[in-house]
Design a protein around this motif. Structure first.
Motif, mmCIF file in Angstrom:
data_model
loop_
_atom_site.group_PDB
_atom_site.id
_atom_site.type_symbol
_atom_site.label_atom_id
_atom_site.label_comp_id
_atom_site.label_asym_id
_atom_site.label_seq_id
_atom_site.Cartn_x
_atom_site.Cartn_y
_atom_site.Cartn_z
ATOM 1 N N SER A 85 43.759 40.788 37.560
ATOM 2 C CA SER A 85 43.995 41.732 38.653
ATOM 3 C C SER A 85 45.268 41.379 39.410
ATOM 4 C CB SER A 85 42.806 41.753 39.617
ATOM 5 O OG SER A 85 41.723 42.481 39.085
ATOM 6 N N THR A 191 38.879 45.394 36.752
ATOM 7 C CA THR A 191 40.151 45.343 37.491
ATOM 8 C C THR A 191 39.885 45.638 38.968
ATOM 9 O OG1 THR A 191 40.721 47.686 37.024
ATOM 10 C CG2 THR A 191 41.551 46.018 35.497
ATOM 11 N N THR A 194 42.473 44.839 41.896
ATOM 12 C CA THR A 194 43.793 45.475 41.992
ATOM 13 C C THR A 194 43.929 46.379 43.204
ATOM 14 O OG1 THR A 194 43.150 47.381 40.619
ATOM 15 C CG2 THR A 194 44.063 45.448 39.473
ATOM 16 N N ASP A 364 38.353 42.968 32.533
ATOM 17 C CA ASP A 364 39.643 43.489 32.969
ATOM 18 C C ASP A 364 40.508 43.936 31.798
ATOM 19 O OD1 ASP A 364 38.853 43.024 35.531
ATOM 20 O OD2 ASP A 364 40.118 41.280 35.873
#
Length: 397
Positions: A85, A191, A194, A364
């Motif tokens: 991330s 993810t 992020t 991810d």
């Protein structure tokens, strides 16, 4: 060879790379916190800033490091080895900072005033518009999946613009993040750190010098831009963004491999095996994973070399070569995804724990393969078209 993919010699590269390698363990440890808050910890941003990461794409005349593409790739890959991330956020900020070098000099002086910068980007216009007004444009729109917006200083957003001759085109506008609103809508299964939330503009004024058409960005032909030609940094917009993004998949796969192997040595439940390292299937899958990661790295290294060689002499890639870059990227991503899946097939139920690093890398990487521009199937289709003698079938090369 100047800027060669694995032989970087420019000043400052080694120090930044070493600084990033030193913080990899900390980035990895912060992974659970990043998921819990749906945004990477402030500490991660501070560590990257201290390492010099936010200077690597900034031109030297503004106090940046102006590193080559292979060097930026190496640094970004190391960040992702610590946290996918954090790596995805970093590649958004760094690649978009490079994109800002495609703007007129007056814009660059504004954006790069401090010698380092964090710029997020949303490159799909949707229904967003730029309407002419005195001195510039009024921006209205909404942009989803705006990675890194929560820690960015600027946002580069796409919108449809009405040109002076009355025609319409798509353009990229640079806007201070403080002038946009950020929705709390990033609720995802991977993810997570992020913070790729939705941003919105309501009648935001954009000075004319902070706008370039997509065509100008793709060709590097914006008026008032002095850093064009054989500068060693004109890679072509999409080839550059795609290449830097590949670094995140590769780095995250290395992180997954490292954490998986480090966790071996325990018994295999419901068997007589006291040490999983002794099991032939484990040995086989570890070898498969390592070789697929190595193959992906070697495959894409050639594309980095090609891009840098062409940039050094100011010669753009052909459409066929651009399609090949995208195809090689797609296959490299496919390889590392398969590598991590090979390890997952021999992992234990204990790896399901949220605090486990391997499982986070796997989630991810799998999620990032769904990215529209980076999806292996779509990229390989583009490459396959040119291999059989057709045009690429898309402007996204």
């Amino acid at each position: 060879m100047p800027g060669g993919a694995m032989s970087p010699h420019e000043p400052d590269f080694d120090s930044v790379l070493e600084a990033v390698r030193e913080i990899v363990p900390r980035l990895r440890e912060n992974g659970l916190e990043a998921e819990d808050r749906r945004w990477i910890p402030d500490e991660n941003v501070e560590l990257l800033e201290k390492a010099g990461v936010f200077r690597i794409a900034v031109p030297r005349r503004f106090g940046g490091l102006d590193l080559s593409l292979p060097q930026q790739y190496a640094i970004l890959s190391e960040i992702a080895r610590g946290c996918a991330s954090t790596g995805w956020v970093a590649v958004a900020w760094v690649s978009t900072a490079w994109l800002a070098t495609l703007y007129p000099d007056v814009t660059q002086e504004e954006i790069f005033a401090t010698g380092q910068v964090r710029i997020s980007g949303a490159f799909t216009a949707g229904s967003s518009t730029l309407v002419p007004t005195e001195g510039g444009y009024l921006l209205n729109g909404t942009w989803r999946f705006n990675t890194g917006c929560r820690g960015a200083e600027w946002d580069l957003v796409a919108a449809t613009v009405e040109l002076p001759d009355g025609t319409f085109d798509e353009a990229y506008a640079l806007v201070p993040m403080s002038e946009l609103s950020i929705a709390d809508d990033w609720h995802v299964s991977a993810t997570i750190g992020t913070g790729s939330s939705t941003t919105t503009a309501r009648d935001v004024f954009v000075p004319a010098h902070r706008l370039v058409t997509v065509g100008e960005a793709l060709t590097g032909t914006a008026e008032g831009r002095s850093n064009s030609g054989a500068t060693g940094r004109d890679y072509g917009l999409l080839s550059m963004v795609i290449s830097e993004s590949v670094a995140i998949y590769l780095g995250a796969a290395k992180g997954a491999y490292e954490t998986f192997v480090a966790g071996l040595g325990r018994p295999i439940a419901y068997t007589t095996w006291e040490d999983q390292r002794e099991h032939p299937l484990t040995q086989h899958q570890v070898a498969v994973a390592e070789n697929r990661i190595a193959a992906a790295e070697a495959l894409f290294e050639k594309q980095l070399t090609l891009l840098q060689e062409r940039a050094d002499v100011g010669e753009p890639l052909t459409d066929t070569e651009k399609a090949t870059v995208r195809g090689r990227a797609g296959h490299a991503i496919q390889l590392v995804n398969e590598a991590v899946e090979a390890l997952n097939s021999v992992s234990s139920a204990s790896s399901l724990a949220r605090k486990g690093h391997f499982r986070r890398y796997r989630r991810d990487i799998e999620a990032l393969t769904l990215h529209g521009l980076m999806n292996p199937n779509m990229s390989l289709e583009v490459h396959g078209r040119v291999l059989v003698g057709l045009d690429p079938g898309t402007p996204y090369i």
